[in-house]
Design a protein around this motif. Structure first.
Motif, PDB file in Angstrom:
ATOM      1  N   ASN A 267      45.812  44.267  35.063  1.00 28.68           N
ATOM      2  CA  ASN A 267      44.858  44.257  36.179  1.00 28.68           C
ATOM      3  C   ASN A 267      43.464  43.942  35.672  1.00 28.68           C
ATOM      4  O   ASN A 267      43.123  44.237  34.524  1.00 28.68           O
ATOM      5  CB  ASN A 267      44.848  45.615  36.883  1.00 28.68           C
ATOM      6  CG  ASN A 267      46.199  45.998  37.461  1.00 28.68           C
ATOM      7  OD1 ASN A 267      46.727  47.070  37.166  1.00 28.68           O
ATOM      8  ND2 ASN A 267      46.765  45.133  38.292  1.00 28.68           N
ATOM      9  N   LEU A 308      44.469  47.417  31.849  1.00 24.09           N
ATOM     10  CA  LEU A 308      43.282  47.032  32.622  1.00 24.09           C
ATOM     11  C   LEU A 308      42.323  46.281  31.721  1.00 24.09           C
ATOM     12  O   LEU A 308      41.973  46.756  30.636  1.00 24.09           O
ATOM     13  CB  LEU A 308      42.604  48.273  33.198  1.00 24.09           C
ATOM     14  CG  LEU A 308      41.244  48.072  33.863  1.00 24.09           C
ATOM     15  CD1 LEU A 308      41.386  47.266  35.161  1.00 24.09           C
ATOM     16  CD2 LEU A 308      40.568  49.416  34.150  1.00 24.09           C
ATOM     17  N   SER A 310      38.684  45.246  31.255  1.00 22.82           N
ATOM     18  CA  SER A 310      37.348  45.630  31.707  1.00 22.82           C
ATOM     19  C   SER A 310      36.308  44.741  31.051  1.00 22.82           C
ATOM     20  O   SER A 310      36.468  44.316  29.902  1.00 22.82           O
ATOM     21  CB  SER A 310      37.066  47.100  31.368  1.00 22.82           C
ATOM     22  OG  SER A 310      35.759  47.463  31.757  1.00 22.82           O
ATOM     23  N   TYR A 360      42.265  52.443  40.036  1.00 25.28           N
ATOM     24  CA  TYR A 360      41.589  52.930  38.838  1.00 25.28           C
ATOM     25  C   TYR A 360      40.272  53.592  39.243  1.00 25.28           C
ATOM     26  O   TYR A 360      39.473  53.003  39.988  1.00 25.28           O
ATOM     27  CB  TYR A 360      41.311  51.783  37.866  1.00 25.28           C
ATOM     28  CG  TYR A 360      42.561  51.126  37.326  1.00 25.28           C
ATOM     29  CD1 TYR A 360      43.333  51.754  36.345  1.00 25.28           C
ATOM     30  CD2 TYR A 360      42.984  49.883  37.797  1.00 25.28           C
ATOM     31  CE1 TYR A 360      44.477  51.159  35.849  1.00 25.28           C
ATOM     32  CE2 TYR A 360      44.134  49.279  37.309  1.00 25.28           C
ATOM     33  CZ  TYR A 360      44.878  49.920  36.331  1.00 25.28           C
ATOM     34  OH  TYR A 360      46.022  49.339  35.841  1.00 25.28           O
TER      35      TYR A 360
END
Length: 414
Positions: A267, A308, A310, A360
């Motif tokens: 993601n 994830l 970021s 999240y």
């Protein structure tokens, strides 16, 4: 779906006691499903006389003797001092008799089920209730809260875009009306205590609202700022009903030494991306499998790998996977850790087959939860809103729940 640095006059700080337990749920207890018996309902709110179902798995698979205990709670979820005979007909504490071992699964487990009310336990009054499950040593294994209401009033709920120009594209505001044509309320500003929820998440509940206007037998709550929520973003999802196959959001599936490993696609942060509609169930989950007829006992477990990407490494905040699958709790189990080799935040959870919603969120060192940093916030987001109407007349020993109203932002008002 909003941060917690809200004005004291409408934040219900005692809700920390709702979501935070003074015990740790054991690792071998999984997939706690607690919802009304009615199909397609996920919120543990029932009308007096209706049924609510509990289901959970014990991965030890040794057919333990578990006991349930029902306690009546005050509006702040503290245990009430009224006697058991006042709120329960029959037993407030009894054995869980319905259980069955898993069938044809790599992960063995025993599935326990309970329905309230049953032939031994019937609820007599409306209000807040706590259901505890205890082991043979009378130790609490886990707790879940639920609400029983009497339909004495009706509640109309409408969702609007924020009227504040600075948050018009990021927040949703809720207005509601309590109609009580055949129900007497002597002092509404003191006796009526509505609580407003977004997606059944008590961590962001709003309370301490008093009626702004009175119109005949109606109480009008036309707040804007005081009843506004960060709209957040649609929940992410995956569906593992076919445990051996990859799907839209599952990249690969591998059979490990003992269980399957389900690897989700990585993601990305969505805060700076355009809003995109995802089909979701607003943070809930549904256990289901294509590999058997009874999902309670035929669905298997797999290790689900989350990752994830970021844009920055967060120094004073931790990232968690958030959803109803673990009662919205933030703990070490669903905490993401940064992997220097992959450059990703990663976590692995043991989950039963099914359709899962998740998002999240970040948690600061001071305890502020924020779902905007990773997900962004868009007024178009589809959210469920629930208004619970509590009534404690002057001199009453307990607080009744006299009505519940539901709204959705799918058709948002300008």
């Amino acid at each position: 779906m909003r941060k917690y640095f809200l004005p004291l006059y409408f934040v219900l700080f005692f809700l920390a006691s709702y979501s935070q337990n003074n015990y740790t749920e054991p690792d071998y207890i999984k997939t706690i499903v607690f919802k009304p018996a009615t199909s397609n309902l996920y919120t543990p709110i029932i009308k007096l006389g209706e049924r609510i179902n509990l289901s959970f798995d014990d991965l030890n698979a040794n057919e333990q003797d578990y006991t349930y205990k029902i306690e009546y709670c005050n509006i702040d979820w503290g245990i009430s001092n009224i006697s058991k005979s006042e709120f329960i007909q029959g037993y407030a504490e009894d054995r869980i008799r319905d259980y069955e071992n898993s069938f044809n699964t790599l992960q063995p487990y025993t599935n326990y089920t309970l329905t309230i009310p049953n032939e031994n336990t019937r609820i007599k009054i409306s209000g807040n209730y706590m259901l505890s499950v205890l082991n043979e040593d009378e130790e609490v294994i886990f707790k879940r809260h639920f609400i029983v209401y009497e339909p004495k009033v009706t509640v109309g709920v409408a969702v609007y875009k924020s009227r504040n120009i600075s948050t018009i594209n990021t927040k949703q505001s809720v207005e509601f009306i309590i109609n009580h044509p055949n129900y007497r309320i002597n002092n509404a500003s003191e006796e009526i205590k509505p609580i407003l929820l977004q997606n059944n998440n008590w961590q962001t509940a709003i309370t301490s609202l008093k009626p702004q206007f009175y119109r005949g037998e109606q109480l009008l709550y036309k707040y804007n700022k005081e009843t506004s929520f960060w709209a957040g973003n649609e929940f992410l999802y995956f569906d593992s009903k076919d445990i051996r196959s990859s799907t839209l959001n599952i990249a690969t599936v591998e059979l490990g030494r003992e269980l399957y490993h389900t690897y989700l696609y990585t993601n990305e942060e969505r805060a700076n991306l355009p809003y995109t509609l995802f089909p979701d169930v607003n943070g809930n989950f549904i256990v289901r499998t294509l590999n058997g007829n009874n999902s309670n006992t035929d669905a298997d477990y797999s290790w689900v790998h989350f990752s994830l990407k970021s844009h920055q490494i967060l120094k004073n905040e931790n990232i968690y996977i958030h959803g109803n699958f673990n009662n919205w709790q933030l703990n070490e189990t669903n905490k993401l850790h940064y992997n220097n080799e992959t450059g990703l935040y990663e976590a692995t959870l043991l989950l039963k087959q099914g359709f899962y919603n998740y998002q999240y969120v970040t948690l600061t060192e001071s305890g502020l939860i924020n779902n905007k940093t990773i997900n962004g916030s868009f007024y178009q987001t589809e959210n469920d809103y629930t208004v619970i109407v509590y009534h404690k007349p002057f001199g009453s020993r307990y607080t009744k729940v006299i009505g519940v109203g539901f709204g959705n932002s799918e058709k948002i008002n300008n």
